[in-house]
Design an enzyme around this catalytic site. Structure first.
Site, PDB file in Angstrom:
ATOM      1  N   ASN A   1       0.854  -1.211   0.079  1.00 34.64           N
ATOM      2  CA  ASN A   1      -0.067  -0.032   0.431  1.00 34.64           C
ATOM      3  C   ASN A   1       1.154   1.169  -0.061  1.00 34.64           C
ATOM      4  O   ASN A   1       1.257   1.552   1.082  1.00 34.64           O
ATOM      5  CB  ASN A   1      -1.116  -0.552   1.608  1.00 34.64           C
ATOM      6  CG  ASN A   1      -1.254   1.261   1.468  1.00 34.64           C
ATOM      7  OD1 ASN A   1      -1.735   2.035   0.302  1.00 34.64           O
ATOM      8  ND2 ASN A   1      -2.752   1.382   2.559  1.00 34.64           N
TER       9      ASN A   1
ATOM     10  N   HIS B   1     -10.018   1.155   5.607  1.00 28.92           N
ATOM     11  CA  HIS B   1      -8.132   1.135   6.283  1.00 28.92           C
ATOM     12  C   HIS B   1      -9.011   2.933   7.218  1.00 28.92           C
ATOM     13  O   HIS B   1      -9.347   3.102   6.826  1.00 28.92           O
ATOM     14  CB  HIS B   1      -7.693   1.910   4.935  1.00 28.92           C
ATOM     15  CG  HIS B   1      -6.020   1.947   5.460  1.00 28.92           C
ATOM     16  ND1 HIS B   1      -5.433   2.529   6.339  1.00 28.92           N
ATOM     17  CD2 HIS B   1      -4.996   1.328   5.247  1.00 28.92           C
ATOM     18  CE1 HIS B   1      -4.004   2.781   6.629  1.00 28.92           C
ATOM     19  NE2 HIS B   1      -3.715   1.700   6.246  1.00 28.92           N
TER      20      HIS B   1
ATOM     21  N   GLU C   1      -5.777  -4.460  11.086  1.00 26.70           N
ATOM     22  CA  GLU C   1      -4.658  -3.776  10.764  1.00 26.70           C
ATOM     23  C   GLU C   1      -4.902  -3.122  12.318  1.00 26.70           C
ATOM     24  O   GLU C   1      -5.544  -1.605  12.117  1.00 26.70           O
ATOM     25  CB  GLU C   1      -4.770  -3.044  10.051  1.00 26.70           C
ATOM     26  CG  GLU C   1      -4.316  -3.166   8.269  1.00 26.70           C
ATOM     27  CD  GLU C   1      -3.525  -2.297   7.601  1.00 26.70           C
ATOM     28  OE1 GLU C   1      -2.773  -3.002   7.099  1.00 26.70           O
ATOM     29  OE2 GLU C   1      -4.588  -1.424   7.157  1.00 26.70           O
TER      30      GLU C   1
ATOM     31  N   GLY D   1       2.548   2.719  10.671  1.00 26.14           N
ATOM     32  CA  GLY D   1       3.323   3.408  10.726  1.00 26.14           C
ATOM     33  C   GLY D   1       4.378   3.842  12.109  1.00 26.14           C
ATOM     34  O   GLY D   1       5.190   4.502  11.664  1.00 26.14           O
TER      35      GLY D   1
ATOM     36  N   SER E   1       3.534  -2.052  10.530  1.00 24.08           N
ATOM     37  CA  SER E   1       4.482  -2.618  10.339  1.00 24.08           C
ATOM     38  C   SER E   1       5.340  -3.980  10.415  1.00 24.08           C
ATOM     39  O   SER E   1       6.159  -3.840  11.293  1.00 24.08           O
ATOM     40  CB  SER E   1       4.809  -1.993  12.443  1.00 24.08           C
ATOM     41  OG  SER E   1       4.716  -0.411  12.497  1.00 24.08           O
TER      42      SER E   1
HETATM   43  P1  PGA Z   1       2.654   0.119   8.339  1.00 25.10           P
HETATM   44  O1  PGA Z   1       1.457   0.321   7.569  1.00 25.10           O
HETATM   45  O2  PGA Z   1       3.263  -1.358   6.866  1.00 25.10           O
HETATM   46  O3  PGA Z   1       3.596   1.684   7.411  1.00 25.10           O
HETATM   47  O4  PGA Z   1       2.891  -0.008   9.379  1.00 25.10           O
HETATM   48  C1  PGA Z   1       0.334  -0.940   6.347  1.00 25.10           C
HETATM   49  C2  PGA Z   1      -0.659  -0.215   6.492  1.00 25.10           C
HETATM   50  O5  PGA Z   1      -1.394   1.630   7.102  1.00 25.10           O
HETATM   51  O6  PGA Z   1      -1.573  -0.617   5.440  1.00 25.10           O
END
Ligand code: PGA
Length: 215
Positions: free
Chosen positions: A9, A92, A141, A147, A178
């Site tokens: 993504n 999301h 998630e 993030g 992450s």
């Molecule tokens: P991330 O995001 O891998 O940066 O934690 C995952 C996502 O938001 O789908």
């Protein structure tokens, strides 16, 4: 061996030329097969250009209009996405939070996607959230993991995935938050986790290729 969906993504990152460079670099490092399907979700602007390139890599949109074609300035509808992509992300947490997307809106988006047989990757942040009818791929998630460099534990991700599979029989469940080359295997080796949704670590093609190889 179970087959895995490995989803990148890009969020609101990459120009068209950057996305093309990414695809070139990634394709040198990794070839998808039936056991590991790769799905790239770039911005709408890059979908057309990427769709002309590596056919083995699937594309997904990051969003979809809740309306059919018509007078909805700024929206991209189901048929426009279907021209280039097979998948679409809906629900999301960044859209729920920053754009106030509520359950009613998400349900409409899912309905629009399913009308043209787009495969919905429906993101939930916990196991209690509503999952609209017809969804077959769910991404768990947790917000605290997105993030932050602070992933869920693989045990927690497995537990929630197994609950989600009970809630939606036959669903494929992904984990997101992450994910890195270092921790990918901890998640994909769990019995009810059938892939990952990767944000930050997908922006670098080499890094995402490492994730794909390690999965
Ligand atoms: P991330 O995001 O891998 O940066 O934690 C995952 C996502 O938001 O789908």
């Amino acid at each position: 061996m179970k087959s895995l969906l490995l989803v990148a993504n890009f969020k609101s990152n990459k120009t068209v030329s950057e996305a093309k460079t990414w695809l070139g670099e990634f394709s040198e490092d990794f070839s998808p097969g039936p056991e590991k399907e790769i799905i790239i979700c770039p911005s709408f602007t890059a979908l057309s250009a990427l769709s002309e390139r590596n056919q083995a890599i699937k594309l997904g949109a990051q969003d979809i209009s809740p309306f059919p074609e018509g007078a909805y300035t700024g929206e991209v509808n189901n048929m426009q996405i279907k021209e280039f992509a097979d998948y679409v992300l809906i629900g999301h947490s960044e859209r729920r939070e920053n754009f106030n997307e509520d359950e009613n809106l998400l349900k409409k988006k899912v309905e629009e996607a399913l009308k043209v047989e787009l495969k919905v990757i429906f993101c939930v942040q916990d196991k209690e959230q509503n999952i609209p009818q017809g969804v077959e791929i769910i991404a768990y998630e947790p917000v605290s993991a997105i993030g932050t460099g602070n992933p869920a534990t693989p045990e927690n991700a497995q537990m929630v995935s197994s609950e989600l599979k009970k809630k939606v029989p036959g669903a494929v469940v992904l984990y997101g938050g992450s994910v890195t080359p270092e921790n990918i295997r901890d998640f994909t080796q769990k019995p009810d986790i059938h892939g990952v949704l990767v944000g930050g670590a997908s922006l670098d093609a080499k890094e995402f290729a490492k994730i794909a190889r390690g999965a």
